[in-house]
Design a protein around this motif. Structure first.
Motif, PDB file in Angstrom:
ATOM      1  N   ALA A   1      35.381  45.349  42.655  1.00  0.00           N
ATOM      2  CA  ALA A   1      36.421  45.224  41.637  1.00  0.00           C
ATOM      3  C   ALA A   1      36.465  43.809  41.075  1.00  0.00           C
ATOM      4  CB  ALA A   1      37.775  45.601  42.226  1.00  0.00           C
ATOM      5  N   ALA A   2      36.376  42.811  41.943  1.00  0.00           N
ATOM      6  CA  ALA A   2      36.534  41.417  41.506  1.00  0.00           C
ATOM      7  C   ALA A   2      35.283  40.851  40.860  1.00  0.00           C
ATOM      8  CB  ALA A   2      36.931  40.549  42.699  1.00  0.00           C
ATOM      9  N   SER A   3      34.132  41.466  41.097  1.00  0.00           N
ATOM     10  CA  SER A   3      32.882  40.872  40.616  1.00  0.00           C
ATOM     11  C   SER A   3      32.750  40.903  39.096  1.00  0.00           C
ATOM     12  CB  SER A   3      31.684  41.566  41.266  1.00  0.00           C
ATOM     13  OG  SER A   3      31.656  42.942  40.937  1.00  0.00           O
ATOM     14  N   SER A   4      33.638  41.630  38.421  1.00  0.00           N
ATOM     15  CA  SER A   4      33.627  41.613  36.961  1.00  0.00           C
ATOM     16  C   SER A   4      34.447  40.464  36.386  1.00  0.00           C
ATOM     17  CB  SER A   4      34.189  42.934  36.419  1.00  0.00           C
ATOM     18  OG  SER A   4      35.585  43.033  36.676  1.00  0.00           O
ATOM     19  N   CYS A   5      35.190  39.773  37.235  1.00  0.00           N
ATOM     20  CA  CYS A   5      36.103  38.717  36.755  1.00  0.00           C
ATOM     21  C   CYS A   5      35.350  37.412  36.533  1.00  0.00           C
ATOM     22  CB  CYS A   5      37.236  38.512  37.761  1.00  0.00           C
ATOM     23  SG  CYS A   5      38.222  39.999  38.059  1.00  0.00           S
ATOM     24  N   PRO A   6      35.755  36.649  35.528  1.00  0.00           N
ATOM     25  CA  PRO A   6      35.028  35.413  35.214  1.00  0.00           C
ATOM     26  C   PRO A   6      35.060  34.362  36.316  1.00  0.00           C
ATOM     27  CG  PRO A   6      36.381  36.114  33.346  1.00  0.00           C
ATOM     28  CD  PRO A   6      36.790  36.970  34.500  1.00  0.00           C
TER      29      PRO A   6
END
Length: 416
Positions: free
Chosen positions: A182-187
């Motif tokens: 989920a978090a790996s798409s965040c900048p």
């Protein structure tokens, strides 16, 4: 550390002022009628008057959002205590974590610098859009409230898509594959090795569906290459390792490995907001209980420790707190709206870990639990009420483990 200038209630639009007043009035009426704190009904009324009130109330705050299946309330409290080193904090400390409860909490924070907000997993994306947080803590995802909550991968996908463009620094648990995906798409992500005791919801790759390999503390997918991110913060025994490799001691009054993990993530969040680990961790020591969790109370001449466990992952962590001689254990399970009405999750809990403990069973769904314990081969006694269980228990402090509404019922009975 210079903070934003708090605007005060006079800076709100007339409509927003009316919404705040209406919400406070509704909350006061609810409290006077004995229907609870009034935070939820107050927030609902306020948002009905001004649907944009949440974003208006958060405009001057440096906001931290905390979301997970387990540990949200405790981690929110630890972060709030840490950030008080840098200024006044407003928080939904009692766990009203949907938009209405959050709005109600922020309406009392006109003079605060920080807003530390626990958010239900399903509402994280929409709340983040409203309050534009500085940091978002993502701790874990596991099965919970099966009758109404999304399947865990669907929740992770909602986070992944909804937070992809966030300006917030996301502080995420690298040991939970669903959270990592989920978090790996965040900048901007700060990865924390916070551990994962419950793994039954993360055996398949959230990216491709392949089987995850789990050598030691690592995990990876051979099919698509998705793997555990390299953490810069880590829980290591009784210490938090920061990005420089410095080991900071964790001294908590709260028990258990899970709370050390919560402290590690909280220290990483506090650092994002400018509070150093030594200061943050020292302030966390002041937290002895969280909304009744971990309190030891006297009832009918006996000491009872109150423990909350709402789903299989939570029960597993809670069982790890019961050590030493076989203490008497009271288990209480309800299946009301706030709990989720599906009790099939009971079959995912390894109750054999309580073997040797005298067990007493309470709650609306005590017979469901009794069947589960019978199949597990455990000795237990079904009781009509808390008084019968306490009077029947052998000597020693009694460990009381309950799910959400059962926990609230027990707190009222013991006057906590």
């Amino acid at each position: 550390m210079a903070g934003n200038m708090a605007p005060g209630p006079d800076s709100l639009s007339p409509r927003a002022k009316l919404a705040v007043t209406a919400g406070r009035t509704a909350a006061a009426i609810s409290r006077a009628a004995g229907r609870g704190s009034g935070s939820v009904i107050g927030g609902r009324v306020a948002l009905r008057v001004d649907p944009d009130l949440l974003s208006r109330l958060a405009g001057h705050l440096e906001v931290v959002l905390v979301s997970a299946t387990n540990g949200k309330t405790t981690t929110t409290r630890l972060i709030a205590e840490a950030l008080r080193a840098g200024g006044k904090v407003v928080s939904n400390a009692l766990g009203a974590n949907m938009p209405a409860g959050i709005t109600s909490a922020l309406s009392g924070g006109f003079d605060a610098r920080f807003g530390v907000i626990e958010v239900d997993e399903k509402y994280l994306v929409s709340v983040a859009e409203d309050v534009r947080p500085k940091a978002i803590a993502l701790l874990n995802l596991s099965r919970d409230q099966l009758d109404r909550a999304a399947e865990t991968r669907m929740m992770a996908e909602n986070w992944r898509e909804g937070l992809a463009g966030t300006d917030a620094v996301v502080v995420a648990n690298a040991d939970d594959p669903l959270v990592a995906w989920a978090a790996s798409s965040c900048p901007t992500v700060v990865w924390v090795a916070a551990g994962q005791m419950w793994k039954d919801d993360a055996w398949s790759c959230p990216s491709c569906g392949g089987v995850l390999q789990r050598p030691g503390d690592d995990w990876f997918c051979e099919e698509c290459g998705f793997r555990r991110p390299m953490p810069t913060w880590a829980l290591s025994g009784d210490y938090v390792l920061d990005p420089n490799g410095t080991a900071w001691p964790i001294r908590l009054q709260l028990p258990g490995r899970a709370n050390k993990a919560n402290a590690a993530s909280s220290a990483a969040v506090a650092a994002v907001l400018g509070v150093q680990p030594e200061v943050a961790l020292e302030r966390m020591y002041s937290v002895a209980a969280v909304a009744g969790r971990y309190d030891v109370v006297s009832h009918l001449g006996r000491d009872l420790r109150l423990l909350l466990a709402k789903n299989p992952a939570g029960w597993l962590e809670t069982f790890s707190l019961i050590d030493g001689p076989p203490a008497p254990v009271i288990l209480s399970v309800n299946a009301r709206g706030a709990d989720g009405t599906d009790t099939s999750w009971l079959w995912d809990v390894d109750y054999t870990r309580l073997a040797g403990h005298p067990i007493f069973v309470l709650g609306d769904r005590k017979l469901d639990l009794a069947v589960r314990l019978e199949v597990a081969g455990l000795d237990f006694r079904v009781c009509e009420d808390l008084g019968e269980a306490v009077r029947s228990a052998p000597a020693g402090r009694i460990e009381v483990i309950a799910n959400y509404t059962a926990f609230q019922d027990l707190r009222r009975q013991v006057g906590n």
